[in-house]
Motif scaffolding. Structure first.
Motif, PDB file in Angstrom:
ATOM      1  N   ASN A 140     -34.765   9.456 -31.235  1.00 53.47           N
ATOM      2  CA  ASN A 140     -33.325   9.211 -31.238  1.00 53.47           C
ATOM      3  C   ASN A 140     -32.838   8.432 -32.451  1.00 53.47           C
ATOM      4  OD1 ASN A 140     -30.539   8.584 -29.894  1.00 53.47           O
ATOM      5  ND2 ASN A 140     -31.442   6.575 -30.297  1.00 53.47           N
ATOM      6  N   ALA A 141     -33.693   7.619 -33.049  1.00 48.60           N
ATOM      7  CA  ALA A 141     -33.261   6.772 -34.167  1.00 48.60           C
ATOM      8  C   ALA A 141     -32.626   7.604 -35.273  1.00 48.60           C
ATOM      9  CB  ALA A 141     -34.452   5.989 -34.716  1.00 48.60           C
ATOM     10  N   GLY A 142     -31.501   7.143 -35.778  1.00 48.12           N
ATOM     11  CA  GLY A 142     -30.828   7.884 -36.841  1.00 48.12           C
ATOM     12  C   GLY A 142     -29.783   7.043 -37.546  1.00 48.12           C
ATOM     13  N   ILE A 143     -29.469   7.428 -38.778  1.00 43.64           N
ATOM     14  CA  ILE A 143     -28.440   6.745 -39.561  1.00 43.64           C
ATOM     15  C   ILE A 143     -27.611   7.791 -40.295  1.00 43.64           C
ATOM     16  CG2 ILE A 143     -29.804   4.644 -39.890  1.00 43.64           C
ATOM     17  CD1 ILE A 143     -30.365   5.641 -42.757  1.00 43.64           C
ATOM     18  N   THR A 144     -26.533   7.352 -40.929  1.00 40.59           N
ATOM     19  CA  THR A 144     -25.715   8.238 -41.727  1.00 40.59           C
ATOM     20  C   THR A 144     -25.301   7.533 -43.010  1.00 40.59           C
ATOM     21  OG1 THR A 144     -23.748   9.658 -41.736  1.00 40.59           O
ATOM     22  CG2 THR A 144     -23.537   7.514 -40.657  1.00 40.59           C
ATOM     23  N   HIS A 145     -24.728   8.299 -43.923  1.00 39.48           N
ATOM     24  CA  HIS A 145     -24.063   7.688 -45.074  1.00 39.48           C
ATOM     25  C   HIS A 145     -22.571   7.716 -44.785  1.00 39.48           C
ATOM     26  CE1 HIS A 145     -22.806  11.723 -46.421  1.00 39.48           C
ATOM     27  NE2 HIS A 145     -24.046  12.116 -46.193  1.00 39.48           N
ATOM     28  N   LEU A 205     -20.325   5.183 -35.067  1.00 41.00           N
ATOM     29  CA  LEU A 205     -19.001   5.802 -34.966  1.00 41.00           C
ATOM     30  C   LEU A 205     -18.106   5.458 -36.154  1.00 41.00           C
ATOM     31  CD1 LEU A 205     -16.992   7.508 -33.403  1.00 41.00           C
ATOM     32  CD2 LEU A 205     -16.333   5.455 -32.116  1.00 41.00           C
ATOM     33  N   LYS A 206     -18.057   4.192 -36.517  1.00 42.34           N
ATOM     34  CA  LYS A 206     -17.216   3.786 -37.640  1.00 42.34           C
ATOM     35  C   LYS A 206     -17.655   4.466 -38.930  1.00 42.34           C
ATOM     36  CE  LYS A 206     -15.459  -0.271 -40.117  1.00 42.34           C
ATOM     37  NZ  LYS A 206     -15.477  -1.765 -40.206  1.00 42.34           N
ATOM     38  N   PHE A 263     -15.218  11.285 -26.396  1.00 45.63           N
ATOM     39  CA  PHE A 263     -16.469  11.213 -27.126  1.00 45.63           C
ATOM     40  C   PHE A 263     -17.654  11.419 -26.177  1.00 45.63           C
ATOM     41  CE2 PHE A 263     -13.832   8.254 -29.822  1.00 45.63           C
ATOM     42  CZ  PHE A 263     -13.831   9.045 -30.949  1.00 45.63           C
ATOM     43  N   SER A 264     -18.818  11.758 -26.738  1.00 50.94           N
ATOM     44  CA  SER A 264     -20.061  11.725 -25.972  1.00 50.94           C
ATOM     45  C   SER A 264     -20.358  10.268 -25.623  1.00 50.94           C
ATOM     46  CB  SER A 264     -21.226  12.289 -26.791  1.00 50.94           C
ATOM     47  OG  SER A 264     -21.038  13.652 -27.116  1.00 50.94           O
TER      48      SER A 264
END
Length: 246
Positions: free
Chosen positions: A84-89, A188-189, A212-213
């Motif tokens: 499940n671990a995840g990040i975004t830019h 989310l932000k 939202f989910s």
């Protein structure tokens, strides 16, 4: 109690979707290791559900190897693995994303799946059973502008899920994925660029069910796919997105 006598590892389990999944798996009877780089958050969730907290950097081989070693030492076996671990830019033009950001997104969102497989798949193969669940995203199915490399990392995860499912099926190991839309999580932000009522309204307007989910939604879907009720399901990507991808 669909998961009685099962053991599970949930990465990124200290908050957001991961915490929701950890709570539901525990409620269904599983013994859960809550693994997170934010170990204090992992400890809080583990205390709540009667599980075990473990620090892990999912992008680091030695850290993931230690995670597997501890889980097997404590549980004796690992039946369920939730990546499940995840990040975004941050939302921006694809060419403006720094190389450092790009490398970090793929290290956490993609390399982590390789590393957990490297250290836990042999154990599952030896047991002739196991369920792996990868948390992808609607971004991997219906990409949005300005999140290009995040979209690509989740598309990679979807392809990896299907490839893993085909290869591991003869060994009795099932591999599926969840594709949530954005939810009330620490990311989310970052997805929206800014968290304002206007931005939320704009985002929600793209989701037919109009919300939202939630971590609970993800937990419910995860518990099903990781249970014996889903014994004929592998290589599936379940959209938990309120119709976002339609």
């Amino acid at each position: 109690m669909r998961l009685t006598d099962k053991t599970a590892i949930v990465t990124g389990g200290g908050s957001g979707f991961g915490a929701g999944i950890a709570r539901k798996l525990a409620a269904e009877g599983a013994r859960v290791m809550v693994a997170d780089i934010a170990v204090l958050k992992a400890e809080a969730v583990a205390l709540e559900i009667g599980g075990l907290a473990q620090h892990v950097d999912v992008s680091d081989d030695r850290s993931v190897a230690n995670l597997a070693e501890v889980a097997l030492a404590v549980f004796g076996r690992v039946d369920i693995l939730v990546n499940n671990a995840g990040i975004t830019h941050l939302p921006q033009a694809m060419e403006d994303v720094s190389e450092e950001e790009f490398d970090r997104v793929f290290a956490v969102n993609a390399k982590s799946v390789y590393l957990t497989a490297r250290h836990l798949v042999p154990h599952m193969k030896a047991n002739g059973t196991g369920a792996i669940l990868n948390v992808a995203s609607t971004a991997g199915l219906s990409p949005r502008p300005r999140l290009n490399w995040y979209n690509a990392s989740k598309g990679w995860m979807i392809t990896a899920t299907k490839a893993m499912a085909v290869e591991l099926a003869p060994s009795g190991v099932r591999v599926n994925a969840l594709a949530p839309v954005a939810g009330e999580t620490p990311l989310l932000k970052s997805f929206m660029g800014e968290d304002t009522p206007e931005m939320r309204a704009k985002f929600l307007s793209t989701i037919p069910l109009g919300r939202f989910s939630t971590p609970q939604d993800m937990g419910n879907a995860a518990a099903f796919l990781c249970s014996d009720e889903a014994s004929m399901i592998t290589g599936a990507v379940l959209e938990v997105d309120g119709g976002r991808c339609i």
